[in-house]
Design an enzyme around this catalytic site. Structure first.
Site, mmCIF file in Angstrom:
data_model
loop_
_atom_site.group_PDB
_atom_site.id
_atom_site.type_symbol
_atom_site.label_atom_id
_atom_site.label_comp_id
_atom_site.label_asym_id
_atom_site.label_seq_id
_atom_site.Cartn_x
_atom_site.Cartn_y
_atom_site.Cartn_z
ATOM 1 C CD GLU A 117 -2.704 1.761 0.478
ATOM 2 O OE1 GLU A 117 -2.739 2.727 0.199
ATOM 3 O OE2 GLU A 117 -3.308 0.748 0.076
ATOM 4 C CB THR A 173 -5.751 0.034 -3.493
ATOM 5 O OG1 THR A 173 -4.843 0.926 -2.549
ATOM 6 C CG2 THR A 173 -5.441 -1.417 -3.033
#
Length: 682
Positions: free
Chosen positions: A308, A348
């Protein structure tokens, strides 16, 4: 009824009084919107970077044009009052309307302070995307990640101030005339006509022929921050709402080339000498790839680690001196690091489908996994390795319902999911996202050890701690980052994620499957930094990709500067496993390209920003929708820099390649021909 009360009942607001009140209200609105723009500038002053005073002055000048457009819409009741005497006399009602609309603008302006700091974009469709997700998670993220009470208190105070100012303007401009003197309808008509013309001109925002003011008209400098500063949050969000709530296919880039021409250009861009084109009449780039034997690795398993917000700007192995990623830097000395690797998007969601499904991030399909087209079959890692009878595991900190992860990847062929509800006694149990990265990595070791020894496996391990509000343990195993202003907490979370990654590899190296496994570590996207590289803000896209396997450096080297993106990951993995493979990935095996092939990446931001870019070598062509493209040069690493590029003979060819790739990929998606094989009914 007394004579005095009769006279009073016959009093009406005079025309001059109404015009003065309207003018005062417009001035107050301009001051408000300019103040909100100034607040955005001050709050995000770290992003000024190389922006000059002239750039910022131009931004405020452009901003007035956008603000006036909004003010015209707000002023509709004031203008209509010129031909509706009753409405002209309802001064309290007009003050309430002005105050209510001001409150909405103030609220959006305050929300945008942190939104811009996080995403480097004005309010856009990401707002609606988050609202469409799990409300409890979104509310928790906002409550724990941002100073909600302070922001709401500021909003209330500013709203009361604007109400007081509008009320003051109403009192100061109030004057009456009596009914028996009669209204001068001619003067009213003239005043209305003049105001209507002014409103039309202001609403268009430009005197040119053709389309009215567009967001691209704010892009008048080489400073992305200054260009963004000129926009208006209400209009930006309104445009995003039109895009979001329209039929998403309405937002597709219009074809600029004949279909056959676009396919031919795309094939020349993507296919290599190791590819044999299949189904040329039905699929754009479906082919059989024959890996080069000398580039194969002695591995049987694949583990993809999607980190991330693992921004390349702060990775030591890519040139950063900030000591944020010492564990990744150490691992880089053991593997093959791609130094000019880019995420296909800035969220994401795009990082997942671009990496694992091997399909690009396209205008109108930024949230592919949540659209009907996301139900199609692609040519990603699940399809290709499931066909080889690989076991699978997807281990994640959070809830798989977010972004429809489980629905999408189940449809693509994954079967084993471990999410936030499967953890027992985690070190961190965050109310927003779930468990910490160290919990996720510890569980990953257990899951991989539980797989059958006599059958190969692939796994996706996805981190989450480096996302606001940051799921970190109370006692950090790393030193907090200081000296980076508003980014300190974000970089601390990144350092923690890096530490957890290092701990995972310490455990993995002790496992019997380690020496049989190809590890791929890459970022899902970057994040905004004080410096903005080119109009595309490349720091939000630049991420590392690291391959780790026994003997990889001796066989394939330690660094690779080929320009690449996440859609290149799957072909590169398959090339290391060996064996002919049929697929339709929109990227290439990066380790079998000709020596003179500099690689390419086609990228696009998340949200409703329809800008796309083509990167090759040290240049990037940036093409916003309906705006002329611009070419930049850039340099990453320890001495990053970027600048507008001089015109080059191949600029037109680049633009044609960019358009052809997007057009062909979009057609492939719409026609449901993007899979390894034809879908049923094709």
């Amino acid at each position: 009824m007394t004579s005095s009360s009769t006279a009073l009942s016959q009093q009406r607001i005079s025309l001059s009084s109404h015009l003065l009140f309207s003018a005062a209200s417009i001035v107050l609105w301009l001051l408000l919107l300019t103040a909100l723009r100034g607040l955005l500038l001050v709050y995000n002053h770290e992003m000024i970077g190389s922006s000059t005073n002239a750039d910022l002055l131009e931004a405020f000048s452009n901003g007035i044009r956008f603000d006036l457009r909004l003010i015209v819409y707000v002023s509709i009741p004031l203008v209509l009052s010129l031909v509706i005497p009753w409405l002209m006399n309802q001064r309290r009602l007009l003050v309430a309307w002005l105050s209510l609309t001001a409150a909405i603008s103030i609220l959006l302006g305050i929300i945008e302070l942190d939104f811009y700091r996080e995403f480097h974009q004005r309010l856009n469709s990401l707002v609606f995307q988050y609202l469409n997700e799990d409300p409890a998670t979104v509310i928790s993220m906002l409550w724990h990640g941002f100073p909600v009470i302070t922001l709401l208190s500021t909003w209330l105070a500013c709203t009361l101030i604007m109400y007081a100012l509008f009320s003051w303007a109403e009192r100061k401009t109030r004057s009456y005339r009596t009914v028996h003197t009669g209204y001068n309808y001619v003067m009213q008509g003239i005043a209305f006509s003049i105001c209507l013309v002014i409103c039309v001109v202001a609403a268009r925002g430009t005197l040119r022929q053709g389309p009215p003011l567009r967001w691209g008209d704010a892009y008048t400098t080489h400073s992305m921050f200054a260009n963004h500063l000129g926009l208006n949050p209400v209009l930006s969000l309104y445009d995003a709402a039109k895009t979001t709530f329209s039929e998403h296919r309405d937002n597709i880039w219009k074809a600029t080339l004949a279909a056959e021409t676009a396919q031919e250009i795309t094939r020349e861009l993507v296919l290599t000498e190791h590819d044999q084109l299949l189904d040329a009449d039905r699929a754009v780039i479906r082919r059989i790839n024959s890996p080069v034997a000398q580039t194969q690795l002695p591995v049987r398993n694949v583990v993809v680690i999607l980190m991330e917000s693992f921004a390349g700007r702060y990775v030591g192995a890519l040139g950063s001196q900030d000591q944020i990623t010492p564990e990744f830097d150490a691992l880089s000395k053991e593997g093959l690091l791609f130094t000019r690797f880019f995420a296909n998007g800035t969220h994401t969601h795009q990082g997942m489908f671009a990496s694992m499904a091997c399909f690009p991030n396209l205008p109108a399909f930024e949230y592919l996994m949540q659209t009907p087209e996301g139900g199609h079959q692609f040519s990603g890692l699940p399809q290709l390795l499931s066909a080889r009878d690989f076991q699978d595991a997807y281990v994640y900190n959070g809830d798989f319902s977010w972004d429809n992860q489980q629905g999408f990847f189940s449809n693509q062929g994954m079967t084993h999911f471990v999410g936030r509800n499967e953890y027992v006694n985690p070190v961190v149990s965050d109310p927003t996202w779930g468990v910490s990265d160290q919990d996720m990595f510890d569980r990953s070791i257990l899951e991989l050890n539980a797989l059958k020894d006599d059958q190969p496996f692939y796994a996706l391990l996805q981190t989450l701690s480096n996302h606001t509000p940051y799921a970190l343990p109370d006692v950090l195993p790393v030193e907090p980052v200081t000296g980076h202003g508003s980014l300190d907490l974000h970089l601390t979370a990144m350092r923690y994620s890096d530490w957890a990654l290092g701990e995972f590899f310490k455990q993995a190296k002790q496992q019997p499957w380690y020496n049989d496994t190809l590890f791929v570590v890459l970022g899902d996207h970057g994040f905004g930094t004080p410096e903005q590289m080119t109009e595309m803000d490349l720091y939000r896209f630049h991420v590392p990709m690291l391959l780790l396997a026994p003997g990889i450096q001796q066989q394939l080297g330690s660094e690779n500067a080929t320009v690449a993106s996440q859609v290149d990951m799957v072909p590169t993995i398959m090339g290391r496993l060996g064996g002919d493979v049929q697929h339709q990935c929109w990227g290439r095996d990066l380790l079998t390209l000709p020596a003179d092939d500099q690689g390419f990446a086609i990228i696009k931001p998340s949200g409703s920003d329809q800008t796309v870019a083509l990167i090759k070598g040290d240049r990037v062509l940036i093409k916003p929708k309906d705006v002329e493209p611009r070419m930049w040069t850039y340099q990453l690493g320890a001495n990053p820099e970027s600048a507008p590029a001089a015109a080059h003979s191949d600029d037109a060819q680049w633009l044609q390649q960019l358009n052809a790739y997007i057009q062909s990929a979009t057609s492939s998606l719409l026609d449901n021909t993007a899979g390894v094989q034809d879908s049923p009914g094709q």
